[in-house]
Design a protein around this motif. Structure first.
Motif, short mmCIF file in Angstrom:
data_model
loop_
_atom_site.label_atom_id
_atom_site.label_comp_id
_atom_site.label_asym_id
_atom_site.label_seq_id
_atom_site.Cartn_x
_atom_site.Cartn_y
_atom_site.Cartn_z
N MET A 59 0.85 -1.20 0.00
CA MET A 59 0.00 0.00 0.00
C MET A 59 0.89 1.24 0.00
SD MET A 59 -3.00 1.01 2.72
CE MET A 59 -3.92 -0.46 2.27
N SER A 60 0.60 2.21 -0.87
CA SER A 60 1.42 3.40 -0.96
C SER A 60 1.26 4.27 0.27
CB SER A 60 1.04 4.21 -2.22
OG SER A 60 -0.29 4.63 -2.15
N ARG A 61 2.27 5.13 0.51
CA ARG A 61 2.24 5.96 1.70
C ARG A 61 1.05 6.91 1.69
NH1 ARG A 61 5.16 7.70 5.88
NH2 ARG A 61 5.13 9.90 6.44
N TRP A 62 0.76 7.50 0.53
CA TRP A 62 -0.38 8.42 0.42
C TRP A 62 -1.38 7.84 -0.56
CZ3 TRP A 62 -0.46 11.73 4.17
CH2 TRP A 62 0.74 12.21 4.70
N GLU A 63 -2.49 7.41 -0.07
CA GLU A 63 -3.51 6.80 -0.91
C GLU A 63 -4.24 7.86 -1.73
OE1 GLU A 63 -4.55 3.71 -1.52
OE2 GLU A 63 -2.96 2.83 -0.33
N PRO A 64 -4.37 7.65 -3.04
CA PRO A 64 -5.13 8.61 -3.85
C PRO A 64 -6.57 8.71 -3.35
CG PRO A 64 -3.89 7.09 -5.23
CD PRO A 64 -3.81 6.56 -3.83
N GLY A 65 -7.01 9.94 -3.09
CA GLY A 65 -8.37 10.14 -2.62
C GLY A 65 -8.63 9.59 -1.24
N GLY A 66 -7.58 9.38 -0.47
CA GLY A 66 -7.74 8.77 0.85
C GLY A 66 -8.65 9.53 1.78
N GLU A 67 -8.54 10.84 1.81
CA GLU A 67 -9.35 11.65 2.73
C GLU A 67 -10.83 11.50 2.42
OE1 GLU A 67 -9.77 16.25 4.38
OE2 GLU A 67 -8.32 15.77 2.80
N GLU A 68 -11.19 11.62 1.14
CA GLU A 68 -12.59 11.52 0.78
C GLU A 68 -13.12 10.10 0.95
OE1 GLU A 68 -16.35 12.17 0.04
OE2 GLU A 68 -14.83 13.70 0.48
N ARG A 69 -12.28 9.11 0.69
CA ARG A 69 -12.70 7.72 0.90
C ARG A 69 -13.01 7.48 2.37
NH1 ARG A 69 -7.95 4.33 -1.76
NH2 ARG A 69 -8.96 2.63 -0.60
N LEU A 70 -12.18 8.02 3.25
CA LEU A 70 -12.41 7.86 4.68
C LEU A 70 -13.66 8.62 5.12
CD1 LEU A 70 -8.71 8.19 5.82
CD2 LEU A 70 -10.16 6.20 6.27
N ARG A 71 -13.85 9.82 4.60
CA ARG A 71 -15.02 10.60 4.98
C ARG A 71 -16.31 9.90 4.51
NH1 ARG A 71 -13.43 15.08 3.33
NH2 ARG A 71 -12.98 16.09 5.32
N ALA A 72 -16.30 9.42 3.28
CA ALA A 72 -17.49 8.74 2.76
C ALA A 72 -17.77 7.47 3.57
CB ALA A 72 -17.28 8.40 1.29
N ALA A 73 -16.73 6.72 3.91
CA ALA A 73 -16.91 5.50 4.69
C ALA A 73 -17.46 5.82 6.07
CB ALA A 73 -15.58 4.75 4.80
N ALA A 74 -16.92 6.87 6.71
CA ALA A 74 -17.37 7.24 8.05
C ALA A 74 -18.84 7.64 8.04
CB ALA A 74 -16.51 8.38 8.58
N ILE A 75 -19.22 8.44 7.07
CA ILE A 75 -20.61 8.90 7.01
C ILE A 75 -21.56 7.72 6.77
CG2 ILE A 75 -22.22 10.23 5.58
CD1 ILE A 75 -19.99 12.37 5.40
N GLU A 76 -21.17 6.80 5.91
CA GLU A 76 -21.99 5.61 5.70
C GLU A 76 -22.18 4.84 7.01
OE1 GLU A 76 -20.09 3.21 2.79
OE2 GLU A 76 -20.54 4.54 1.11
N LEU A 77 -21.09 4.63 7.73
CA LEU A 77 -21.16 3.87 8.98
C LEU A 77 -21.95 4.62 10.05
CD1 LEU A 77 -17.49 2.55 9.01
CD2 LEU A 77 -19.56 1.13 8.88
N PHE A 78 -21.73 5.93 10.16
CA PHE A 78 -22.47 6.71 11.15
C PHE A 78 -23.98 6.61 10.90
CE2 PHE A 78 -18.66 9.85 11.51
CZ PHE A 78 -17.99 8.95 12.30
#
Length: 200
Positions: free
Chosen positions: A1-20
């Motif tokens: 896995m690369s050190r900086w994932e492309p689109g990582g911030e938005e992927r995490l935000r979208a995942a968090a909102i789905e789970l919340f």
């Protein structure tokens, strides 16, 4: 896995909102968010301080943004209308930045006392910054605080209308409409009678 994932911030935000939305904010962990996004907890920590930060990241800039917008207003404009224009100006910029997931964020925050408290603290800081800038424009301290409190109420109502209406209008227009609604309602409101003139 690369050190900086492309689109990582938005992927995490979208995942968090789905789970919340699925399980409730209090029942979701950082590990679950990272796993849903296909990333690691370490990657999560590069973007967010904690799971609350997913919803409030960037909100710490709101007080300074409002105060600076007010300071940029023409000095000849009276404090209250200058503040209203500052709210509209900031809303125009903010709406472009937070449009995605805005309604979902609002729903999640409304369902969590912890997040509501965080939101109240955010808006209290914004009101304090506005009050300071209003005093700099010559408003009396009590009037400055009153204007600031009213301004934040207008800002919040405009944001609510924006999300309730599916963002059909832009945020700046919704803030302007909220200010107009208040002005119209206040125009027909009489002052309450003083204690001296109240019937015994």
């Amino acid at each position: 896995m690369s050190r900086w994932e492309p689109g990582g911030e938005e992927r995490l935000r979208a995942a968090a909102i789905e789970l919340f939305l699925e399980f409730g904010y209090e029942n979701v962990t950082v590990a679950q968010i990272a796993d849903r996004a296909g990333l690691t907890r370490r990657t999560f920590s590069r973007y967010f301080a904690d799971k609350r930060d997913v919803l409030f990241a960037g909100s710490e800039r709101l007080p300074d943004a409002l105060a600076e917008a007010l300071r940029r207003m023409d000095p000849s404009v009276a404090p209250y209308p200058a503040m209203l224009q500052a709210l509209v100006d900031v809303g125009g910029v903010l709406g472009e930045r937070v449009a995605e997931h805005a309604a979902e964020r609002r729903e999640i925050i409304a369902g969590s006392p912890e997040l509501q408290e965080r939101g109240q603290a955010k808006f209290a800081a914004a009101a304090a910054a506005l009050a300071t800038a209003l005093r700099e424009r010559g408003a009396e301290p009590s009037a400055a605080q009153l204007f600031a409190d009213v301004g934040i109420a207008i800002f919040r109502r405009g944001f609510e209308q924006w999300t309730e209406n599916g963002r059909e209008a832009d945020l700046a227009s919704c803030i302007r409409d909220a200010a107009g609604q208040l002005a119209e309602a206040a125009a027909g409101a009489a002052y309450p009678p003083s204690a001296a003139s109240s019937p015994a």
